[in-house]
Design an enzyme around this catalytic site. Structure first.
Site, PDB file in Angstrom:
ATOM      1  N   VAL A  62       0.810  -1.236   0.000  1.00  0.00           N
ATOM      2  CA  VAL A  62       0.000   0.000   0.000  1.00  0.00           C
ATOM      3  C   VAL A  62       0.836   1.276   0.000  1.00  0.00           C
ATOM      4  O   VAL A  62       0.286   2.372  -0.132  1.00  0.00           O
ATOM      5  CB  VAL A  62      -0.997   0.054   1.189  1.00  0.00           C
ATOM      6  CG1 VAL A  62      -2.048  -1.033   1.079  1.00  0.00           C
ATOM      7  CG2 VAL A  62      -0.283   0.034   2.539  1.00  0.00           C
ATOM      8  N   LYS A 108     -10.973   9.110  -2.610  1.00  0.00           N
ATOM      9  CA  LYS A 108     -11.425  10.399  -3.169  1.00  0.00           C
ATOM     10  C   LYS A 108     -11.784  10.242  -4.651  1.00  0.00           C
ATOM     11  O   LYS A 108     -12.817  10.735  -5.105  1.00  0.00           O
ATOM     12  CB  LYS A 108     -10.289  11.419  -2.995  1.00  0.00           C
ATOM     13  CG  LYS A 108     -10.614  12.792  -3.510  1.00  0.00           C
ATOM     14  CD  LYS A 108      -9.469  13.747  -3.267  1.00  0.00           C
ATOM     15  CE  LYS A 108      -9.650  14.981  -4.120  1.00  0.00           C
ATOM     16  NZ  LYS A 108      -8.418  15.387  -4.778  1.00  0.00           N
ATOM     17  N   ARG A 109     -10.926   9.520  -5.380  1.00  0.00           N
ATOM     18  CA  ARG A 109     -11.144   9.380  -6.820  1.00  0.00           C
ATOM     19  C   ARG A 109     -12.439   8.632  -7.114  1.00  0.00           C
ATOM     20  O   ARG A 109     -13.216   9.038  -7.974  1.00  0.00           O
ATOM     21  CB  ARG A 109      -9.953   8.645  -7.456  1.00  0.00           C
ATOM     22  CG  ARG A 109     -10.018   8.553  -8.962  1.00  0.00           C
ATOM     23  CD  ARG A 109      -8.736   7.972  -9.548  1.00  0.00           C
ATOM     24  NE  ARG A 109      -8.501   6.599  -9.123  1.00  0.00           N
ATOM     25  CZ  ARG A 109      -9.100   5.545  -9.671  1.00  0.00           C
ATOM     26  NH1 ARG A 109      -9.955   5.691 -10.665  1.00  0.00           N
ATOM     27  NH2 ARG A 109      -8.841   4.330  -9.233  1.00  0.00           N
ATOM     28  N   TYR A 148       5.329   3.285  14.819  1.00  0.00           N
ATOM     29  CA  TYR A 148       3.940   2.807  14.773  1.00  0.00           C
ATOM     30  C   TYR A 148       3.000   3.888  15.299  1.00  0.00           C
ATOM     31  O   TYR A 148       2.044   4.280  14.627  1.00  0.00           O
ATOM     32  CB  TYR A 148       3.840   1.539  15.615  1.00  0.00           C
ATOM     33  CG  TYR A 148       2.488   0.872  15.619  1.00  0.00           C
ATOM     34  CD1 TYR A 148       2.043   0.141  14.517  1.00  0.00           C
ATOM     35  CD2 TYR A 148       1.655   0.931  16.738  1.00  0.00           C
ATOM     36  CE1 TYR A 148       0.814  -0.508  14.536  1.00  0.00           C
ATOM     37  CE2 TYR A 148       0.431   0.288  16.762  1.00  0.00           C
ATOM     38  CZ  TYR A 148       0.012  -0.436  15.665  1.00  0.00           C
ATOM     39  OH  TYR A 148      -1.214  -1.074  15.684  1.00  0.00           O
TER      40      TYR A 148
HETATM   41  P1  NAD Z   1      -1.367  -8.340  11.271  1.00  0.00           P
HETATM   42  O1  NAD Z   1       0.088  -8.070  11.317  1.00  0.00           O
HETATM   43  O2  NAD Z   1      -1.837  -9.739  11.452  1.00  0.00           O
HETATM   44  O3  NAD Z   1      -1.995  -7.816   9.907  1.00  0.00           O
HETATM   45  C1  NAD Z   1      -1.497  -6.756   9.157  1.00  0.00           C
HETATM   46  C2  NAD Z   1      -1.590  -7.104   7.691  1.00  0.00           C
HETATM   47  O4  NAD Z   1      -1.122  -5.997   6.900  1.00  0.00           O
HETATM   48  C3  NAD Z   1      -0.716  -8.300   7.316  1.00  0.00           C
HETATM   49  O5  NAD Z   1      -1.449  -9.199   6.522  1.00  0.00           O
HETATM   50  C4  NAD Z   1       0.432  -7.674   6.558  1.00  0.00           C
HETATM   51  O6  NAD Z   1       1.047  -8.569   5.625  1.00  0.00           O
HETATM   52  C5  NAD Z   1      -0.246  -6.499   5.897  1.00  0.00           C
HETATM   53  N1  NAD Z   1       0.676  -5.414   5.533  1.00  0.00           N
HETATM   54  C6  NAD Z   1       1.646  -4.850   6.280  1.00  0.00           C
HETATM   55  N2  NAD Z   1       2.278  -3.888   5.596  1.00  0.00           N
HETATM   56  C7  NAD Z   1       1.677  -3.834   4.371  1.00  0.00           C
HETATM   57  C8  NAD Z   1       1.873  -3.035   3.224  1.00  0.00           C
HETATM   58  N3  NAD Z   1       2.818  -2.091   3.170  1.00  0.00           N
HETATM   59  N4  NAD Z   1       1.077  -3.255   2.148  1.00  0.00           N
HETATM   60  C9  NAD Z   1       0.122  -4.221   2.162  1.00  0.00           C
HETATM   61  N5  NAD Z   1      -0.108  -4.993   3.230  1.00  0.00           N
HETATM   62  C10 NAD Z   1       0.657  -4.804   4.319  1.00  0.00           C
HETATM   63  O7  NAD Z   1      -2.034  -7.386  12.358  1.00  0.00           O
HETATM   64  P2  NAD Z   1      -3.550  -7.236  12.844  1.00  0.00           P
HETATM   65  O8  NAD Z   1      -3.584  -7.506  14.288  1.00  0.00           O
HETATM   66  O9  NAD Z   1      -4.454  -7.986  11.949  1.00  0.00           O
HETATM   67  O10 NAD Z   1      -3.774  -5.673  12.645  1.00  0.00           O
HETATM   68  C11 NAD Z   1      -4.520  -5.138  11.574  1.00  0.00           C
HETATM   69  C12 NAD Z   1      -4.651  -3.638  11.729  1.00  0.00           C
HETATM   70  O11 NAD Z   1      -5.314  -3.339  12.944  1.00  0.00           O
HETATM   71  C13 NAD Z   1      -3.312  -2.898  11.749  1.00  0.00           C
HETATM   72  O12 NAD Z   1      -3.447  -1.697  11.042  1.00  0.00           O
HETATM   73  C14 NAD Z   1      -3.103  -2.626  13.218  1.00  0.00           C
HETATM   74  O13 NAD Z   1      -2.322  -1.474  13.418  1.00  0.00           O
HETATM   75  C15 NAD Z   1      -4.519  -2.438  13.714  1.00  0.00           C
HETATM   76  N6  NAD Z   1      -4.618  -2.733  15.168  1.00  0.00           N
HETATM   77  C16 NAD Z   1      -4.631  -4.030  15.613  1.00  0.00           C
HETATM   78  C17 NAD Z   1      -4.707  -4.281  16.968  1.00  0.00           C
HETATM   79  C18 NAD Z   1      -4.758  -5.668  17.530  1.00  0.00           C
HETATM   80  O14 NAD Z   1      -4.775  -5.827  18.759  1.00  0.00           O
HETATM   81  N7  NAD Z   1      -4.822  -6.727  16.740  1.00  0.00           N
HETATM   82  C19 NAD Z   1      -4.748  -3.207  17.876  1.00  0.00           C
HETATM   83  C20 NAD Z   1      -4.695  -1.906  17.378  1.00  0.00           C
HETATM   84  C21 NAD Z   1      -4.654  -1.684  16.021  1.00  0.00           C
END
Ligand code: NAD
Ligand code: UDP
Length: 315
Positions: A62, A108-109, A148
């Protein structure tokens, strides 16, 4: 009113939360596009969806622009475990910030509604307890967690600027510690670490003295909150806290996991990582009042399902 299925993009869709979200969206009759670069996610998490004509997987990072036609976007792409997001901190900030810019540009697009997976980490090591959405946080901008925390804070800024400047429909959820099946065994977060260590009879690694607190939400509850927030009226931009307010110490979590598994593992202490928040509990009054949402799965029940998942995976 659009006819037919909604086309919904989930970035980070092969991750822990993303894969559960894809399941729900497919089950509810949407046409789901899952975008992931597999940094921490795996194909195993979504393998069961691959034969479904209304599920599509796109390998993409992304931090690069993406051109698609969709109605809604859930932006979840970002490693979430401190171990993983600190491994390549520059990439973590890029994923949050460039990722948000690219997904907001796409929204937006094509005039799509867009949801941001923000985090309780925007509150840093909080001086206000429990944390309410109007608390502005206490983040160390130059510490090891900043890639982060500040990345996610900047993403929130971008969401609200796109909302003010371009009248985009946005939803921002601040997610508190969530656990459940499909966490990676090497994920490094506390629930998966303790369960895997206890199942394998290894030492349970308690960072610090274990008196720091967290409040753990089971994944199914959280995903329900995501869907309610996305479906809420447009005035409800958030940020909205989503999490389980039941707060326990990390030591209590370790003892619960050992007792539930009947493990012979013993607790060993390790140094507390820098900037590790000492306490965390969401105030979910807003989610209760505006979304009619609150978690329903008690910790022991959620742990039971998570332990069963890891037991099957490890055997
Ligand atoms: P996770 O690490 O299992 O999932 C993250 C996913 O994003 C993975 O599949 C990874 O391969 C993908 N990813 C990472 N960088 C990427 C990039 N540059 N382009 C495309 N894909 C990319 O973590 P999760 O627990 O499933 O978390 C998902 C979201 O929720 C995250 O944004 C995280 O910050 C947020 N979040 C999760 C928690 C939690 O407790 N699980 C708490 C707060 C926030
Ligand atoms: N933790 C621990 N042992 C572990 C992993 C984590 O004691 O093996 C602690 C960590 O120091 C923190 C809490 O558990 O205080 C939650 O850590 P996690 O990495 O799951 O998420 P955080 O809430 O810190 O982002």
């Amino acid at each position: 009113m659009k006819y037919g299925r909604k086309r919904v993009l989930v970035t980070g869709g092969a991750g822990f939360l993303g894969s559960h979200l894809c399941d729900r969206l497919v089950a509810e009759g949407n046409d789901v596009l899952c975008v992931d670069n597999f940094y921490t996610g795996t194909k195993d998490n979504i393998a069961h969806l691959m034969g479904n004509p209304y599920f599509e997987l796109i390998r993409h990072d992304v931090t690069f622009p993406l051109y698609l036609e969709v109605d809604e976007i859930f932006n979840l792409a970002c490693p979430a475990s401190p171990v993983h997001y600190q491994r390549d901190p520059v990439q973590t900030t890029k994923t949050s910030v460039h990722g948000a810019i690219n997904m907001l540009g796409l929204a937006k697009r094509v005039k799509a509604k867009i949801f941001q997976a923000s985090t309780s980490e925007v509150y840093g090591d909080p001086e206000v307890h429990p944390q309410t959405e109007d608390y502005r946080g206490s983040v160390n901008p130059i510490g090891p967690r900043a890639c982060y925390d500040e990345g996610k804070r900047c993403a929130e800024t971008l969401f609200f600027d796109y909302w003010r400047q371009h009248a985009l429909q946005i939803r921002v959820a601040r997610i508190f510690n969530t656990y459940g099946p499909r966490m990676h065994p090497d994920d490094g977060r506390v629930v998966s670490n303790f369960i895997v260590q206890a199942l394998e009879g290894r030492d349970i690694t308690l960072y610090g003295d274990g008196s720091q607190t967290r409040s753990f939400c089971f994944v199914d509850d959280l995903i329900e909150g995501f869907l309610r927030l996305m479906a809420a009226p447009d005035e409800l931009t958030g940020p909205v806290n989503l999490g389980n307010p039941h707060e326990i110490t990390v030591r209590q979590l370790a003892e619960t996991v050992i007792a539930m598994i009947g493990s012979k593992s013993t607790l060993v202490t390790r140094p507390l990582p820098a900037d590790d928040p000492l306490q965390r509990q969401p105030n979910i009054d807003q989610a209760r009042a505006k979304l009619g949402w609150e978690p329903s799965v008690p910790l022991e029940q959620g742990l039971e399902r998570t332990i069963a998942y890891f037991r099957a995976r490890l055997s």
